[in-house]
Design a protein around this motif. Structure first.
Motif, short mmCIF file in Angstrom:
data_model
loop_
_atom_site.label_atom_id
_atom_site.label_comp_id
_atom_site.label_asym_id
_atom_site.label_seq_id
_atom_site.Cartn_x
_atom_site.Cartn_y
_atom_site.Cartn_z
N ALA A 196 177.61 34.00 19.71
CA ALA A 196 178.03 33.26 18.31
C ALA A 196 177.74 32.08 17.21
O ALA A 196 178.75 32.08 16.71
CB ALA A 196 179.55 32.91 19.55
N ASN A 197 176.90 31.25 18.65
CA ASN A 197 175.88 30.76 17.38
C ASN A 197 174.65 31.04 16.34
O ASN A 197 173.82 30.06 16.47
CB ASN A 197 175.48 29.34 18.01
CG ASN A 197 176.77 28.86 18.75
OD1 ASN A 197 177.63 27.63 17.57
ND2 ASN A 197 177.85 29.09 19.64
N GLY A 198 174.39 32.70 16.67
CA GLY A 198 173.30 33.04 15.28
C GLY A 198 171.72 32.69 16.81
O GLY A 198 171.00 32.78 15.81
N LEU A 199 171.96 32.28 17.77
CA LEU A 199 170.87 32.18 18.59
C LEU A 199 170.15 33.33 18.90
O LEU A 199 168.97 33.34 19.64
CB LEU A 199 170.73 30.90 19.18
CG LEU A 199 171.15 29.72 18.43
CD1 LEU A 199 171.67 28.90 19.65
CD2 LEU A 199 170.13 29.13 17.61
N ALA B 46 165.06 27.36 14.91
CA ALA B 46 166.51 27.08 15.56
C ALA B 46 167.34 26.22 15.99
O ALA B 46 166.31 25.16 16.48
CB ALA B 46 166.67 27.77 16.90
N GLU B 47 168.65 25.53 15.55
CA GLU B 47 168.65 24.58 15.92
C GLU B 47 169.76 24.88 16.84
O GLU B 47 170.58 25.33 16.94
CB GLU B 47 169.29 23.72 14.71
CG GLU B 47 168.57 23.30 13.39
CD GLU B 47 169.37 22.96 12.39
OE1 GLU B 47 170.18 21.70 13.32
OE2 GLU B 47 168.40 22.70 11.91
N VAL B 48 170.04 23.43 17.76
CA VAL B 48 170.65 24.42 19.56
C VAL B 48 172.21 23.05 19.41
O VAL B 48 171.73 21.76 19.36
CB VAL B 48 170.53 23.76 20.36
CG1 VAL B 48 171.03 23.96 21.70
CG2 VAL B 48 168.99 25.52 20.35
N ARG B 49 173.11 23.02 18.62
CA ARG B 49 174.15 22.47 19.26
C ARG B 49 175.02 22.38 20.25
O ARG B 49 176.39 23.36 19.68
CB ARG B 49 174.38 22.47 17.84
CG ARG B 49 173.43 21.45 16.44
CD ARG B 49 174.71 22.05 15.37
NE ARG B 49 173.84 21.13 14.28
CZ ARG B 49 173.63 21.39 12.78
NH1 ARG B 49 174.72 22.41 13.38
NH2 ARG B 49 172.42 21.59 12.48
N LYS C 109 153.46 29.82 25.87
CA LYS C 109 154.03 28.67 25.67
C LYS C 109 155.20 28.93 24.61
O LYS C 109 154.63 29.18 23.81
CB LYS C 109 153.19 26.58 25.04
CG LYS C 109 152.67 26.98 26.01
CD LYS C 109 151.24 25.70 25.23
CE LYS C 109 150.69 25.27 26.38
NZ LYS C 109 149.36 24.52 25.71
N SER C 110 156.28 27.89 25.05
CA SER C 110 157.90 28.17 24.09
C SER C 110 158.70 27.52 24.35
O SER C 110 158.93 26.32 25.50
CB SER C 110 158.24 29.87 24.35
OG SER C 110 158.71 30.79 25.49
N ARG C 111 159.43 27.44 23.23
CA ARG C 111 160.07 26.37 22.93
C ARG C 111 162.18 26.75 24.07
O ARG C 111 162.02 28.09 23.71
CB ARG C 111 160.47 25.66 21.90
CG ARG C 111 161.88 24.82 21.12
CD ARG C 111 161.89 24.36 20.53
NE ARG C 111 163.29 23.90 19.73
CZ ARG C 111 164.15 24.55 18.65
NH1 ARG C 111 163.26 25.33 17.92
NH2 ARG C 111 164.83 24.08 18.58
N ILE C 112 162.03 26.28 24.98
CA ILE C 112 163.54 27.46 25.06
C ILE C 112 164.63 25.65 24.95
O ILE C 112 164.55 25.18 24.71
CB ILE C 112 163.41 27.49 26.66
CG1 ILE C 112 163.29 26.63 27.69
CG2 ILE C 112 162.64 28.22 26.72
CD1 ILE C 112 163.36 26.58 29.17
#
Length: 148
Positions: free
Chosen positions: A36-39, A74-77, A7-10
């Motif tokens: 570009a966002n370091g992900l 990880a933060e997604v914006r 299971k994973s976060r996507i």
């Protein structure tokens, strides 16, 4: 080969329309944004998820998700990039050439190959196209089919 995918976060970006070249364009755009966002890291896993069967769904309504497996911190914006959890579970994994011809051939042979191996497709979970840097360097990718 059988693999238990965790299971994973996507994070994902959805495109609606005919499958094909536009999926690749979206993949390029999404991975550029993630980088570009370091992900995007050297060990990142990118997934392509075709959400609809084009034999049963009009091409204009077919959904394709370009996904990035995220570490928990990880933060997604981005207003268009959504997040969810991938269910994971047991998958039959097929390696394919990372070309339009290679992928088309793999998809065409996919379900017959499962039957020949005595495996049953689990239609409650999506088929995953998996792209990892170590495979892409060899011009390969994987199709991961959920099985019971």
């Amino acid at each position: 080969m059988l693999e238990d995918i965790p299971k994973s976060r996507i994070a994902y970006l959805r495109r609606t329309g005919p499958y094909g070249e536009a999926n690749g364009v979206q993949m390029e755009s999404f991975t550029s944004w993630a980088g570009a966002n370091g992900l995007l890291r050297a060990d990142s896993t990118i997934l392509g998820i075709a959400r609809d069967d084009p034999a049963r769904t009009p091409p204009r309504d077919c959904r394709y998700d370009t996904c990035l497996v995220l570490p928990d911190d990880a933060e997604v914006r981005h207003p268009e990039v959504l997040q969810t959890r991938l269910v994971g579970g047991r998958h039959a994994v097929l390696t394919a050439a990372h070309t339009s011809v290679g992928l088309a051939s793999a998809w065409a042979d996919l379900f017959g190959g499962l039957t020949a191996q005595g495996l049953t497709f689990d239609a409650t979970r999506p088929v995953l196209e998996r792209y990892r840097p170590c495979m892409l360097a060899q011009h390969l990718c994987e199709i991961c089919v959920p099985v019971l």
